[in-house]
Design an enzyme around this catalytic site. Structure first.
Site, PDB file in Angstrom:
ATOM      1  CG  HIS A 125      -2.045  -1.052   1.044  1.00 45.73           C
ATOM      2  ND1 HIS A 125      -2.799  -1.527   2.081  1.00 45.73           N
ATOM      3  CD2 HIS A 125      -2.468  -1.739  -0.050  1.00 45.73           C
ATOM      4  CE1 HIS A 125      -3.653  -2.449   1.636  1.00 45.73           C
ATOM      5  NE2 HIS A 125      -3.456  -2.603   0.355  1.00 45.73           N
ATOM      6  CB  CYS A 136       7.648  12.999 -14.527  1.00 49.61           C
ATOM      7  SG  CYS A 136       8.619  13.099 -13.001  1.00 49.61           S
ATOM      8  CB  THR A 211      -3.808  -8.165   8.457  1.00 50.23           C
ATOM      9  OG1 THR A 211      -4.720  -7.803   7.415  1.00 50.23           O
ATOM     10  CG2 THR A 211      -3.329  -9.588   8.237  1.00 50.23           C
ATOM     11  CG  ASN A 236      -5.631 -10.520  15.017  1.00 51.68           C
ATOM     12  OD1 ASN A 236      -6.232  -9.945  15.921  1.00 51.68           O
ATOM     13  ND2 ASN A 236      -5.749 -10.172  13.752  1.00 51.68           N
ATOM     14  N   PRO A 237      -4.879 -10.542  18.571  1.00 53.14           N
ATOM     15  CG  PRO A 237      -4.982  -8.402  19.490  1.00 53.14           C
ATOM     16  CD  PRO A 237      -4.432  -9.171  18.320  1.00 53.14           C
ATOM     17  CB  THR A 254       2.497  -8.270  16.740  1.00 51.49           C
ATOM     18  OG1 THR A 254       1.954  -6.955  16.781  1.00 51.49           O
ATOM     19  CG2 THR A 254       1.686  -9.103  15.771  1.00 51.49           C
TER      20      THR A 254
HETATM   21  P1  NAD Z   1      -7.590  -3.799  10.171  1.00 53.52           P
HETATM   22  O1  NAD Z   1      -7.756  -2.546  10.964  1.00 53.52           O
HETATM   23  O2  NAD Z   1      -8.661  -4.212   9.262  1.00 53.52           O
HETATM   24  O3  NAD Z   1      -7.333  -4.994  11.169  1.00 53.52           O
HETATM   25  C1  NAD Z   1      -6.419  -4.862  12.221  1.00 53.52           C
HETATM   26  C2  NAD Z   1      -6.259  -6.216  12.877  1.00 53.52           C
HETATM   27  O4  NAD Z   1      -5.227  -6.076  13.850  1.00 53.52           O
HETATM   28  C3  NAD Z   1      -7.498  -6.740  13.591  1.00 53.52           C
HETATM   29  O5  NAD Z   1      -7.708  -8.083  13.214  1.00 53.52           O
HETATM   30  C4  NAD Z   1      -7.118  -6.631  15.079  1.00 53.52           C
HETATM   31  O6  NAD Z   1      -7.688  -7.682  15.846  1.00 53.52           O
HETATM   32  C5  NAD Z   1      -5.613  -6.750  15.016  1.00 53.52           C
HETATM   33  N1  NAD Z   1      -4.869  -6.144  16.122  1.00 53.52           N
HETATM   34  C6  NAD Z   1      -5.192  -5.073  16.903  1.00 53.52           C
HETATM   35  N2  NAD Z   1      -4.203  -4.825  17.791  1.00 53.52           N
HETATM   36  C7  NAD Z   1      -3.228  -5.744  17.571  1.00 53.52           C
HETATM   37  C8  NAD Z   1      -1.954  -6.013  18.158  1.00 53.52           C
HETATM   38  N3  NAD Z   1      -1.472  -5.269  19.161  1.00 53.52           N
HETATM   39  N4  NAD Z   1      -1.235  -7.064  17.682  1.00 53.52           N
HETATM   40  C9  NAD Z   1      -1.702  -7.831  16.677  1.00 53.52           C
HETATM   41  N5  NAD Z   1      -2.896  -7.625  16.076  1.00 53.52           N
HETATM   42  C10 NAD Z   1      -3.651  -6.587  16.516  1.00 53.52           C
HETATM   43  O7  NAD Z   1      -6.201  -3.627   9.429  1.00 53.52           O
HETATM   44  P2  NAD Z   1      -5.691  -4.203   8.039  1.00 53.52           P
HETATM   45  O8  NAD Z   1      -6.141  -5.608   7.883  1.00 53.52           O
HETATM   46  O9  NAD Z   1      -4.254  -3.887   7.970  1.00 53.52           O
HETATM   47  O10 NAD Z   1      -6.489  -3.327   6.964  1.00 53.52           O
HETATM   48  C11 NAD Z   1      -6.543  -1.906   7.101  1.00 53.52           C
HETATM   49  C12 NAD Z   1      -5.989  -1.131   5.904  1.00 53.52           C
HETATM   50  O11 NAD Z   1      -5.721   0.224   6.281  1.00 53.52           O
HETATM   51  C13 NAD Z   1      -4.688  -1.683   5.447  1.00 53.52           C
HETATM   52  O12 NAD Z   1      -4.837  -1.932   4.100  1.00 53.52           O
HETATM   53  C14 NAD Z   1      -3.612  -0.611   5.693  1.00 53.52           C
HETATM   54  O13 NAD Z   1      -2.987  -0.246   4.480  1.00 53.52           O
HETATM   55  C15 NAD Z   1      -4.345   0.617   6.152  1.00 53.52           C
HETATM   56  N6  NAD Z   1      -3.836   1.118   7.462  1.00 53.52           N
HETATM   57  C16 NAD Z   1      -2.474   1.251   7.668  1.00 53.52           C
HETATM   58  C17 NAD Z   1      -1.991   1.660   8.916  1.00 53.52           C
HETATM   59  C18 NAD Z   1      -0.512   1.806   9.132  1.00 53.52           C
HETATM   60  O14 NAD Z   1       0.237   2.066   8.196  1.00 53.52           O
HETATM   61  N7  NAD Z   1      -0.012   1.599  10.358  1.00 53.52           N
HETATM   62  C19 NAD Z   1      -2.897   1.939   9.955  1.00 53.52           C
HETATM   63  C20 NAD Z   1      -4.278   1.819   9.706  1.00 53.52           C
HETATM   64  C21 NAD Z   1      -4.728   1.398   8.449  1.00 53.52           C
HETATM   65 ZN    ZN Z   2       8.134  15.069 -11.910  1.00 56.45          ZN
END
Ligand code: NAD
Ligand code: ZN
Length: 268
Positions: A125, A136, A211, A236-237, A254
């Protein structure tokens, strides 16, 4: 299986391979203070992804309710400015140094895997601190502080938020055109997908970290690994879509579990 037994099994699986590939999502960075997509009280509780998370939505909101964009940018910048790698990120850095971890495939845009020392990272992403030229397509990476601090100051000084004033404060490419953050917005094509599926198909252990597994096509990577014969381990919690896919499910954070696995390997 209780958590200690699961950690033991994961450590054994890691020790047997040099082809561990991880697939991480927003939960990986939750302990660094970046709210996940679905956490209550997070950014996405206050802002509608349709309004601020897609290109057309962003432009529409900018013309109708520009102060919403200012508030969204302000909040996002504050969150990403203070975030640092947590013990989970650091454990993955150690696993790469140990020669166990081959590749990180991440959905996160926060640069925290690299800041924890990992060199082999596929960011499907994109990366918030890399900019892409609107004309460009040239890309340029900035430091977290440098980019966010400059942008926050410039945004705060704007009397009015509209498309032309935002264009003015975006960094400039060598060709003179404005650059935007090289992140994949909803509805845009993901990056490095072919390479990600190749790595998933070639790994021996696939570690799925924080995730929910609902954002496709990337969400299919663990299935790809499993079909190719890999052991799938999930940390995953909460809930995720990988209930029937993971061979080992470690219920917890994690930032707490990954250091325990590394510790087990060190003491083996
Ligand atoms: P999601 O929010 O859909 O899911 C997050 C998951 O993480 C859940 O299943 C939850 O139970 C779990 N979780 C929560 N706390 C945790 C911990 N301490 N340890 C382990 N697991 C934990 O997130 P997703 O599946 O990544 O999808 C969201 C989209 O949004 C992604 O595509 C991402 O690109 C974007 N996003 C990115 C960020 C970032 O860069 N940090 C933050 C938010 C969203
Ligand atoms: Zn340029």
């Amino acid at each position: 299986m209780d958590l200690s037994a699961g950690i033991e099994r994961a450590a054994e699986a890691f020790q047997r391979t040099r082809k561990l590939v991880t697939f991480s999502g927003a939960g990986m960075s939750a302990e660094s203070g970046i709210p996940t997509f679905r956490d209550p009280g997070g950014i996405w509780d206050q802002f509608d992804p349709e309004e601020v998370g897609t290109g057309p939505g962003l432009l529409d909101t900018l013309s109708r309710t520009p102060e919403k964009i200012r508030a969204f940018a302000d909040q996002t910048i504050s969150v990403f400015l203070q975030a640092r790698p947590n013990p989970g990120h650091l454990a993955l850095g150690t696993l790469e140094q140990m020669g166990i971890l081959k590749f990180i495939i991440t959905q996160n845009v926060d640069n925290l895997h690299q800041e924890a020392g990992n060199k082999k990272v596929i960011e499907i992403h994109g990366n918030l601190f890399r900019q892409r030229c609107l004309a460009c397509g040239a890309k340029k990476s900035f430091g977290r502080e440098e980019f966010l601090t400059k942008f926050k100051t410039a945004l705060g000084e704007l009397a009015r938020v509209d498309l032309s004033s935002i264009m003015e404060i975006l960094p400039k490419c060598h060709c003179g055109s404005p650059m935007r953050p090289d992140v994949v917005m909803f509805g845009e094509a993901v990056q490095g997908l072919h390479e990600s599926f190749e790595e998933a198909g070639d790994c021996e252990v696939m570690l799925v970290l924080g995730t929910s597994g609902v954002v496709y096509p990337a969400a299919a990577l663990p299935q790809r690994a499993k079909e190719a014969g890999a052991t799938v381990i999930e940390i995953n919690p909460g809930e995720s879509a990988y209930f029937g896919v993971a061979d080992i499910r470690l219920h917890g954070k994690t930032g707490e579990i990954l250091p325990r696995i590394v510790e087990k390997i060190r003491n083996a």
